[in-house]
Scaffold this motif. Structure first.
Motif, PDB file in Angstrom:
ATOM      1  N   THR A 192      -6.663  47.210  29.335  1.00 44.33           N
ATOM      2  CA  THR A 192      -6.738  46.019  30.166  1.00 44.33           C
ATOM      3  C   THR A 192      -5.568  45.090  29.897  1.00 44.33           C
ATOM      4  O   THR A 192      -4.959  45.133  28.826  1.00 44.33           O
ATOM      5  N   GLU A 193      -5.274  44.258  30.872  1.00 47.39           N
ATOM      6  CA  GLU A 193      -4.302  43.182  30.683  1.00 47.39           C
ATOM      7  C   GLU A 193      -5.037  42.026  29.996  1.00 47.39           C
ATOM      8  O   GLU A 193      -6.229  41.825  30.210  1.00 47.39           O
ATOM      9  N   TYR A 194      -4.334  41.267  29.177  1.00 48.64           N
ATOM     10  CA  TYR A 194      -4.961  40.160  28.473  1.00 48.64           C
ATOM     11  C   TYR A 194      -3.979  38.999  28.329  1.00 48.64           C
ATOM     12  O   TYR A 194      -2.771  39.177  28.452  1.00 48.64           O
ATOM     13  N   LEU A 216     -18.919  38.494  28.380  1.00 48.28           N
ATOM     14  CA  LEU A 216     -17.622  38.137  27.820  1.00 48.28           C
ATOM     15  C   LEU A 216     -16.848  39.414  27.536  1.00 48.28           C
ATOM     16  O   LEU A 216     -17.325  40.282  26.799  1.00 48.28           O
ATOM     17  N   VAL A 217     -15.666  39.521  28.143  1.00 47.96           N
ATOM     18  CA  VAL A 217     -14.785  40.655  27.911  1.00 47.96           C
ATOM     19  C   VAL A 217     -13.608  40.160  27.084  1.00 47.96           C
ATOM     20  O   VAL A 217     -12.945  39.182  27.453  1.00 47.96           O
ATOM     21  N   ILE A 218     -13.349  40.833  25.947  1.00 47.26           N
ATOM     22  CA  ILE A 218     -12.236  40.460  25.080  1.00 47.26           C
ATOM     23  C   ILE A 218     -11.377  41.688  24.793  1.00 47.26           C
ATOM     24  O   ILE A 218     -11.779  42.826  25.049  1.00 47.26           O
ATOM     25  N   TYR A 219     -10.218  41.431  24.236  1.00 45.48           N
ATOM     26  CA  TYR A 219      -9.291  42.472  23.808  1.00 45.48           C
ATOM     27  C   TYR A 219      -9.135  42.347  22.298  1.00 45.48           C
ATOM     28  O   TYR A 219      -9.031  41.233  21.774  1.00 45.48           O
ATOM     29  N   LEU A 220      -9.115  43.465  21.597  1.00 47.69           N
ATOM     30  CA  LEU A 220      -8.922  43.474  20.134  1.00 47.69           C
ATOM     31  C   LEU A 220      -7.895  44.524  19.739  1.00 47.69           C
ATOM     32  O   LEU A 220      -7.852  45.598  20.326  1.00 47.69           O
ATOM     33  N   ARG A 221      -7.127  44.203  18.693  1.00 51.17           N
ATOM     34  CA  ARG A 221      -6.196  45.154  18.101  1.00 51.17           C
ATOM     35  C   ARG A 221      -6.519  45.384  16.621  1.00 51.17           C
ATOM     36  O   ARG A 221      -5.713  45.968  15.901  1.00 51.17           O
ATOM     37  N   HIS A 222      -7.641  44.887  16.185  1.00 50.56           N
ATOM     38  CA  HIS A 222      -8.080  45.128  14.804  1.00 50.56           C
ATOM     39  C   HIS A 222      -9.607  45.194  14.789  1.00 50.56           C
ATOM     40  O   HIS A 222     -10.260  44.835  15.759  1.00 50.56           O
ATOM     41  N   MET A 237     -15.449  49.157  25.792  1.00 50.68           N
ATOM     42  CA  MET A 237     -15.053  49.489  27.157  1.00 50.68           C
ATOM     43  C   MET A 237     -14.274  50.802  27.230  1.00 50.68           C
ATOM     44  O   MET A 237     -14.393  51.533  28.209  1.00 50.68           O
ATOM     45  N   ASN A 238     -13.491  51.110  26.213  1.00 51.50           N
ATOM     46  CA  ASN A 238     -12.691  52.337  26.224  1.00 51.50           C
ATOM     47  C   ASN A 238     -13.568  53.580  26.339  1.00 51.50           C
ATOM     48  O   ASN A 238     -13.193  54.562  26.960  1.00 51.50           O
ATOM     49  N   THR A 239     -14.745  53.536  25.694  1.00 56.73           N
ATOM     50  CA  THR A 239     -15.620  54.712  25.653  1.00 56.73           C
ATOM     51  C   THR A 239     -16.856  54.545  26.529  1.00 56.73           C
ATOM     52  O   THR A 239     -17.539  55.527  26.818  1.00 56.73           O
TER      53      THR A 239
END
Length: 150
Positions: free
Chosen positions: A10-12, A105-111, A124-126
């Motif tokens: 997703t874009e964030y 609530l939709v969020i993006y995480l890198r950790h 969301m990826n799975t």
């Protein structure tokens, strides 16, 4: 419900702190829930919408709040974007879950953020819903593998 995109998909919002500084409204800071978040995460007390008492910095404006609190406030008050929760420390995890109890609530995480207890989070990826820290970590690792495979 909390929905997390992990590493991709997703874009964030890439600069939520600057965005916050330009769009926050006085009413946001006066909200009792926001005051509680600011006190818990930044150990600071809201005096008014323009003055916050920080034990470290003294009297500050909302623009001097931590990046984590700014992102939390945006998650609660501004649905314009998916926000990067990796700008938040683990002390924000419980607040993200509380916001997600009030709305989707939709969020993006890198950790791997440290969510505690029982919860309901969709990765969301799975497309899988997880209910505890173990399931959560396992599913994030699965999402990461999917990302690595391309």
């Amino acid at each position: 419900m909390l929905k997390i995109w992990y590493y991709s998909g997703t874009e964030y919002m890439k600069d939520a702190q600057s965005y916050f500084d330009n769009v926050y409204e006085d009413e946001w800071i006066e909200d009792a829930f926001v005051k509680e978040m600011i006190l818990d995460v930044d150990s600071s007390t809201v005096i008014s919408s323009h003055i916050i008492d920080s034990p470290i910095l003294g009297a500050i404006t909302p623009k001097e709040l931590s990046g984590g609190v700014k992102v939390l406030i945006l998650m609660l008050k501004d649905d314009s974007f998916v926000y990067n929760a990796s700008n938040c420390g683990d002390n924000c995890a419980k607040w993200i879950l509380k916001i997600a109890e009030q709305k989707d609530l939709v969020i993006y995480l890198r950790h791997i953020m440290h969510f505690k207890g029982n919860f309901e989070i969709e990765i969301m990826n799975t497309g899988k819903i997880v209910h505890n820290p173990r399931e959560y970590v396992e599913e994030l690792l699965e999402a990461e593998e999917m990302t690595d495979e391309g």
